[in-house]
Write an enzyme that holds these catalytic residues in place. Structure first.
Site, PDB file in Angstrom:
ATOM      1  N   GLY A 106       0.776  -1.238   0.000  1.00 46.75           N
ATOM      2  CA  GLY A 106       0.000   0.000   0.000  1.00 46.75           C
ATOM      3  C   GLY A 106       0.801   1.277   0.000  1.00 46.75           C
ATOM      4  N   LYS A 140      -6.970   7.386  10.165  1.00 51.43           N
ATOM      5  CA  LYS A 140      -8.410   7.265  10.406  1.00 51.43           C
ATOM      6  C   LYS A 140      -8.622   7.080  11.904  1.00 51.43           C
ATOM      7  CE  LYS A 140     -10.487   4.614   6.804  1.00 51.43           C
ATOM      8  NZ  LYS A 140     -11.047   3.294   6.415  1.00 51.43           N
ATOM      9  N   ASP A 192      -5.667  -0.180  -1.725  1.00 56.41           N
ATOM     10  CA  ASP A 192      -6.462  -1.111  -2.526  1.00 56.41           C
ATOM     11  C   ASP A 192      -7.764  -1.507  -1.855  1.00 56.41           C
ATOM     12  OD1 ASP A 192      -5.204  -2.700  -0.437  1.00 56.41           O
ATOM     13  OD2 ASP A 192      -5.894  -4.442  -1.550  1.00 56.41           O
ATOM     14  N   GLU A 236       3.764   4.127   5.989  1.00 51.53           N
ATOM     15  CA  GLU A 236       2.563   3.303   5.827  1.00 51.53           C
ATOM     16  C   GLU A 236       1.525   4.057   4.989  1.00 51.53           C
ATOM     17  OE1 GLU A 236       0.958   0.768   5.558  1.00 51.53           O
ATOM     18  OE2 GLU A 236       0.424  -0.125   7.479  1.00 51.53           O
ATOM     19  N   ASP A 237       0.606   3.321   4.394  1.00 47.95           N
ATOM     20  CA  ASP A 237      -0.445   3.988   3.618  1.00 47.95           C
ATOM     21  C   ASP A 237      -1.530   4.586   4.513  1.00 47.95           C
ATOM     22  OD1 ASP A 237      -1.449   1.484   4.348  1.00 47.95           O
ATOM     23  OD2 ASP A 237      -2.105   0.916   2.335  1.00 47.95           O
ATOM     24  N   ARG A 290      -5.107   0.254  -6.879  1.00 48.55           N
ATOM     25  CA  ARG A 290      -3.880   0.827  -6.307  1.00 48.55           C
ATOM     26  C   ARG A 290      -3.254   1.876  -7.226  1.00 48.55           C
ATOM     27  NH1 ARG A 290      -2.165  -2.099  -1.791  1.00 48.55           N
ATOM     28  NH2 ARG A 290      -2.424  -4.351  -1.823  1.00 48.55           N
ATOM     29  N   ASP A 336      -5.374   2.636  10.605  1.00 49.17           N
ATOM     30  CA  ASP A 336      -6.812   2.434  10.769  1.00 49.17           C
ATOM     31  C   ASP A 336      -7.066   1.995  12.218  1.00 49.17           C
ATOM     32  OD1 ASP A 336      -9.458   2.068   9.467  1.00 49.17           O
ATOM     33  OD2 ASP A 336      -9.103  -0.054   9.802  1.00 49.17           O
ATOM     34  N   PHE A 364     -14.084   3.978   3.206  1.00 58.03           N
ATOM     35  CA  PHE A 364     -13.042   3.127   2.628  1.00 58.03           C
ATOM     36  C   PHE A 364     -12.411   3.846   1.438  1.00 58.03           C
ATOM     37  CE2 PHE A 364     -10.793  -0.452   0.912  1.00 58.03           C
ATOM     38  CZ  PHE A 364     -10.338  -1.041   2.082  1.00 58.03           C
TER      39      PHE A 364
HETATM   40  P1  IMP Z   1      -4.686  -1.312  10.809  1.00 56.01           P
HETATM   41  O1  IMP Z   1      -3.764  -2.380  11.281  1.00 56.01           O
HETATM   42  O2  IMP Z   1      -6.126  -1.610  11.132  1.00 56.01           O
HETATM   43  O3  IMP Z   1      -4.303   0.082  11.224  1.00 56.01           O
HETATM   44  O4  IMP Z   1      -4.737  -1.425   9.265  1.00 56.01           O
HETATM   45  C1  IMP Z   1      -3.845  -0.873   8.436  1.00 56.01           C
HETATM   46  C2  IMP Z   1      -4.024  -1.486   7.063  1.00 56.01           C
HETATM   47  O5  IMP Z   1      -5.391  -1.682   6.747  1.00 56.01           O
HETATM   48  C3  IMP Z   1      -3.503  -0.558   6.010  1.00 56.01           C
HETATM   49  O6  IMP Z   1      -2.151  -0.783   5.754  1.00 56.01           O
HETATM   50  C4  IMP Z   1      -4.376  -0.896   4.815  1.00 56.01           C
HETATM   51  O7  IMP Z   1      -3.811  -1.965   4.095  1.00 56.01           O
HETATM   52  C5  IMP Z   1      -5.675  -1.374   5.395  1.00 56.01           C
HETATM   53  N1  IMP Z   1      -6.734  -0.321   5.340  1.00 56.01           N
HETATM   54  C6  IMP Z   1      -7.360   0.263   6.373  1.00 56.01           C
HETATM   55  N2  IMP Z   1      -8.266   1.172   5.976  1.00 56.01           N
HETATM   56  C7  IMP Z   1      -8.200   1.185   4.630  1.00 56.01           C
HETATM   57  C8  IMP Z   1      -8.877   1.959   3.621  1.00 56.01           C
HETATM   58  O8  IMP Z   1      -9.724   2.841   3.859  1.00 56.01           O
HETATM   59  N3  IMP Z   1      -8.537   1.663   2.338  1.00 56.01           N
HETATM   60  C9  IMP Z   1      -7.612   0.728   2.012  1.00 56.01           C
HETATM   61  N4  IMP Z   1      -6.946  -0.003   2.918  1.00 56.01           N
HETATM   62  C10 IMP Z   1      -7.241   0.217   4.215  1.00 56.01           C
HETATM   63 MG    MG Z   2      -1.321  -1.830   4.040  1.00 54.33          MG
END
Ligand code: IMP
Ligand code: MG
Length: 184
Positions: free
Chosen positions: A48, A135, A163, A103-104, A169, A107, A156
């Site tokens: 990402g 987020k 993606d 990181e992208d 992507r 979340d 999302f």
């Molecule tokens: P976390 O571990 O829940 O913080 O998730 C992080 C990962 O979830 C990111 O690296 C993304 O791959 C994916 N992710 C979370 N939200 C989104 C979104 O809105 N669009 C795309 N990927 C997301």
């Molecule tokens: Mg990711």
């Protein structure tokens, strides 16, 4: 052929807006790390972060080393599974290094929290985070966000590396994915 209107609800950040924000972040990072003794170990979280990573690092004015890792905490759907696995680790020894995780999106915070602790346990001198999107409304674990492109609502988002089930992507902008695409 499908057009972007078939899957994008609306564009949240254009190519130009992303580029402007990246300039600001890269300048800040260069300033903050200007006195480090070893090159900054910039770790891109694949897949990402790839576009954001290359755009950020190319503007850094400090010495940097490239590295990458692949972590999985996310399934093909839009819900995080809560468990993190490192599928591809970095090639450098993290011991004694200043690490910047790129990181992208942060979340739930699960992935970043795991990686920060992982590299601290391996003896990194410092571990900071740089994320294109944040987020905060979805957070399950608190994580320090040192550099952030944009704060986004609970939608999302796809494009510029992000993606949905590996699609979208390569879009040059960031857009909200239509709910009809993933709530079938
Ligand atoms: P976390 O571990 O829940 O913080 O998730 C992080 C990962 O979830 C990111 O690296 C993304 O791959 C994916 N992710 C979370 N939200 C989104 C979104 O809105 N669009 C795309 N990927 C997301
Ligand atoms: Mg990711």
């Amino acid at each position: 052929m499908k057009t972007k209107e078939d899957f994008i609800e609306r564009v949240v950040y254009t190519e130009e807006e992303i580029a402007e924000r990246v300039k600001v972040l890269s300048a800040k990072i260069s300033e903050d790390y200007k006195d480090i003794s070893k090159p900054l170990l910039t770790v891109g979280i694949l897949n990402g972060a790839v576009m954001f990573y290359t755009d950020v690092v190319r503007r850094l004015t400090i010495p940097v080393h490239f590295d990458f890792l692949i972590a999985s905490s996310y399934d093909a759907n839009t819900q995080t599974s809560g468990k993190v696995n490192i599928l591809k680790n970095i090639d450098n020894d993290p011991k004694g290094r200043d690490i910047l995780l790129i990181e992208d999106i942060i979340d739930s915070g699960t992935t970043m929290n795991y990686l920060i602790n992982y590299f601290k346990d391996k003896g990194a001198t410092s571990v900071k985070t740089c994320t294109l999107l944040n987020k905060p409304s979805r957070r399950k674990v608190e994580v320090p966000v040192d550099y952030c492109g944009f704060e986004v609502p609970d939608e999302f988002i796809v494009g510029y590396g992000l993606d949905f089930a590996q699609h979208y992507r390569n879009l040059p902008y960031l857009g909200i994915l239509k709910r009809s695409v993933y709530s079938k």
